[in-house]
Write a protein that holds these residues in place. Sequence first.
Motif, PDB file in Angstrom:
ATOM      1  N   PRO A 199       0.826  -1.223   0.000  1.00  0.00           N
ATOM      2  CA  PRO A 199       0.000   0.000   0.000  1.00  0.00           C
ATOM      3  C   PRO A 199       0.855   1.266   0.000  1.00  0.00           C
ATOM      4  CG  PRO A 199      -0.764  -1.559   1.654  1.00  0.00           C
ATOM      5  CD  PRO A 199       0.550  -2.074   1.167  1.00  0.00           C
ATOM      6  N   ARG A 200       0.403   2.257  -0.742  1.00  0.00           N
ATOM      7  CA  ARG A 200       1.104   3.546  -0.730  1.00  0.00           C
ATOM      8  C   ARG A 200       0.821   4.241   0.594  1.00  0.00           C
ATOM      9  NH1 ARG A 200       3.231   4.176  -5.653  1.00  0.00           N
ATOM     10  NH2 ARG A 200       2.162   3.225  -7.435  1.00  0.00           N
ATOM     11  N   ASN A 201       1.859   4.774   1.189  1.00  0.00           N
ATOM     12  CA  ASN A 201       1.745   5.424   2.497  1.00  0.00           C
ATOM     13  C   ASN A 201       2.511   6.736   2.478  1.00  0.00           C
ATOM     14  OD1 ASN A 201       1.187   5.942   5.143  1.00  0.00           O
ATOM     15  ND2 ASN A 201       2.449   4.290   5.986  1.00  0.00           N
ATOM     16  N   PRO A 202       1.822   7.885   2.491  1.00  0.00           N
ATOM     17  CA  PRO A 202       0.369   8.019   2.629  1.00  0.00           C
ATOM     18  C   PRO A 202      -0.370   7.700   1.337  1.00  0.00           C
ATOM     19  CG  PRO A 202       1.341  10.166   2.328  1.00  0.00           C
ATOM     20  CD  PRO A 202       2.493   9.196   2.429  1.00  0.00           C
ATOM     21  N   ARG A 203      -1.666   7.469   1.468  1.00  0.00           N
ATOM     22  CA  ARG A 203      -2.488   7.216   0.299  1.00  0.00           C
ATOM     23  C   ARG A 203      -2.715   8.509  -0.478  1.00  0.00           C
ATOM     24  NH1 ARG A 203      -5.860   3.709   3.883  1.00  0.00           N
ATOM     25  NH2 ARG A 203      -5.361   1.561   3.326  1.00  0.00           N
ATOM     26  N   PRO A 204      -3.006   8.399  -1.782  1.00  0.00           N
ATOM     27  CA  PRO A 204      -3.341   9.598  -2.570  1.00  0.00           C
ATOM     28  C   PRO A 204      -4.541  10.319  -1.959  1.00  0.00           C
ATOM     29  CG  PRO A 204      -3.027   7.689  -3.995  1.00  0.00           C
ATOM     30  CD  PRO A 204      -3.033   7.166  -2.589  1.00  0.00           C
ATOM     31  N   GLU A 205      -4.532  11.631  -2.026  1.00  0.00           N
ATOM     32  CA  GLU A 205      -5.625  12.415  -1.439  1.00  0.00           C
ATOM     33  C   GLU A 205      -6.782  12.516  -2.425  1.00  0.00           C
ATOM     34  OE1 GLU A 205      -4.157  16.129  -0.062  1.00  0.00           O
ATOM     35  OE2 GLU A 205      -2.788  15.241   1.400  1.00  0.00           O
ATOM     36  N   ILE A 206      -7.550  11.444  -2.467  1.00  0.00           N
ATOM     37  CA  ILE A 206      -8.731  11.408  -3.336  1.00  0.00           C
ATOM     38  C   ILE A 206      -9.902  10.831  -2.544  1.00  0.00           C
ATOM     39  CG2 ILE A 206      -7.411  11.082  -5.477  1.00  0.00           C
ATOM     40  CD1 ILE A 206      -8.261   8.099  -5.293  1.00  0.00           C
ATOM     41  N   GLN A 207     -11.110  11.107  -3.012  1.00  0.00           N
ATOM     42  CA  GLN A 207     -12.290  10.463  -2.461  1.00  0.00           C
ATOM     43  C   GLN A 207     -12.476   9.190  -3.284  1.00  0.00           C
ATOM     44  OE1 GLN A 207     -15.437   9.250  -2.532  1.00  0.00           O
ATOM     45  NE2 GLN A 207     -15.463   9.323  -0.304  1.00  0.00           N
ATOM     46  N   PHE A 208     -12.153   8.039  -2.687  1.00  0.00           N
ATOM     47  CA  PHE A 208     -12.022   6.820  -3.486  1.00  0.00           C
ATOM     48  C   PHE A 208     -13.332   6.395  -4.143  1.00  0.00           C
ATOM     49  CE2 PHE A 208     -11.915   2.194  -4.107  1.00  0.00           C
ATOM     50  CZ  PHE A 208     -10.856   2.123  -4.997  1.00  0.00           C
ATOM     51  N   THR A 209     -14.452   6.541  -3.445  1.00  0.00           N
ATOM     52  CA  THR A 209     -15.728   6.118  -4.032  1.00  0.00           C
ATOM     53  C   THR A 209     -16.027   6.904  -5.304  1.00  0.00           C
ATOM     54  OG1 THR A 209     -16.575   5.542  -1.839  1.00  0.00           O
ATOM     55  CG2 THR A 209     -18.188   5.824  -3.598  1.00  0.00           C
ATOM     56  N   GLU A 210     -15.781   8.210  -5.266  1.00  0.00           N
ATOM     57  CA  GLU A 210     -15.999   9.042  -6.454  1.00  0.00           C
ATOM     58  C   GLU A 210     -15.004   8.676  -7.558  1.00  0.00           C
ATOM     59  OE1 GLU A 210     -15.892  13.127  -5.382  1.00  0.00           O
ATOM     60  OE2 GLU A 210     -17.572  12.985  -3.978  1.00  0.00           O
ATOM     61  N   TRP A 211     -13.749   8.489  -7.152  1.00  0.00           N
ATOM     62  CA  TRP A 211     -12.715   8.103  -8.121  1.00  0.00           C
ATOM     63  C   TRP A 211     -13.089   6.797  -8.818  1.00  0.00           C
ATOM     64  CZ3 TRP A 211      -8.110   9.198 -10.541  1.00  0.00           C
ATOM     65  CH2 TRP A 211      -7.363   8.113 -11.007  1.00  0.00           C
ATOM     66  N   ASP A 212     -13.481   5.805  -8.020  1.00  0.00           N
ATOM     67  CA  ASP A 212     -13.803   4.492  -8.574  1.00  0.00           C
ATOM     68  C   ASP A 212     -14.999   4.578  -9.522  1.00  0.00           C
ATOM     69  OD1 ASP A 212     -13.527   1.609  -8.778  1.00  0.00           O
ATOM     70  OD2 ASP A 212     -15.315   1.465  -7.530  1.00  0.00           O
TER      71      ASP A 212
END
Length: 289
Positions: A199-212
């Motif tokens: 896993p990337r740490n920290p994670r990308p600053e995105i809203q994952f549900t919207e991204w997906d």
Amino acid sequence: MSRTHKRTSQTGMGASLMKKHFGQHLLRNPLVVKSIVEKAKIKPTDIVLEIGPGTGNLTVKLLEKAKRVIAIEFDPRMVVELQKRMQGHQYAKKLEIIQGDAIKIDFPFFNVCVANLPYNISSPFVFKLLTHEPIFRHAVVMFQREFAMRLIARPENNLYCRLSVNTQLLSEVKHLLKVAKNNFKPPPKVDSSVVMIKPRNPRPEIQFTEWDGFIRLCFLRKNKTLGAIFKQKKVLLMLEENYKTYTALKNIKIPKNRKTMKEMVLDVLKKTKYSDKRARTLDIDDFLL
């Protein structure tokens, strides 16, 4: 579980437990087990989460390296066999066995995950891992080979898909080894592959549900242009509904003279110059633009 490769001893004990509807196959090559443990790079202080321990061939090897192993097994018969095997074992106190569905269970804290998955839960399991909190060090997972190749596929590859984009956005994924089907008894219909997911740490600053949701749209027809996809009536209707929901939740007043959703989409496509591009050719940076 269906299409899972259960790890157990090379005695008749494990073979008698196999159920066709679980798709269970015994990994009979100890060299593969050894390689998986070595590539997992387990530290003496690590808590290891093992998914699909079967009757425990890999489990025992993990216990030799780890501080503790938490094994989640779907098949209650396998749980009984693993419990029997560990009775009186020198590492028995280091093992916790949980019977249940790995997709539905809330994972306890762990440093490293080692898993051997059936095809039908591979995708939800990957997304569960990638969004798990707290972030773990890495996972070493065996999948059906084609699924594993999708995880590492790059643009222009025929296997490149939504799964590829999301996995590579949230992690570094690396192919470790191919496991031919003749290493199992009975042999499955296809070969397997072991991959490492970090896993990337920290994670990308995105809203994952919207991204997906966005990536899912882009790959509706990955060989079609983005312009053709986003001009579809059903896609525009969905975007319109999402826009109305968003503005309502944020208490944003919609301007009376705003452009139509189609006009807004066309403006974005024109501005980014992505109207004639296809999802199968775009990398993560393109999607993030």
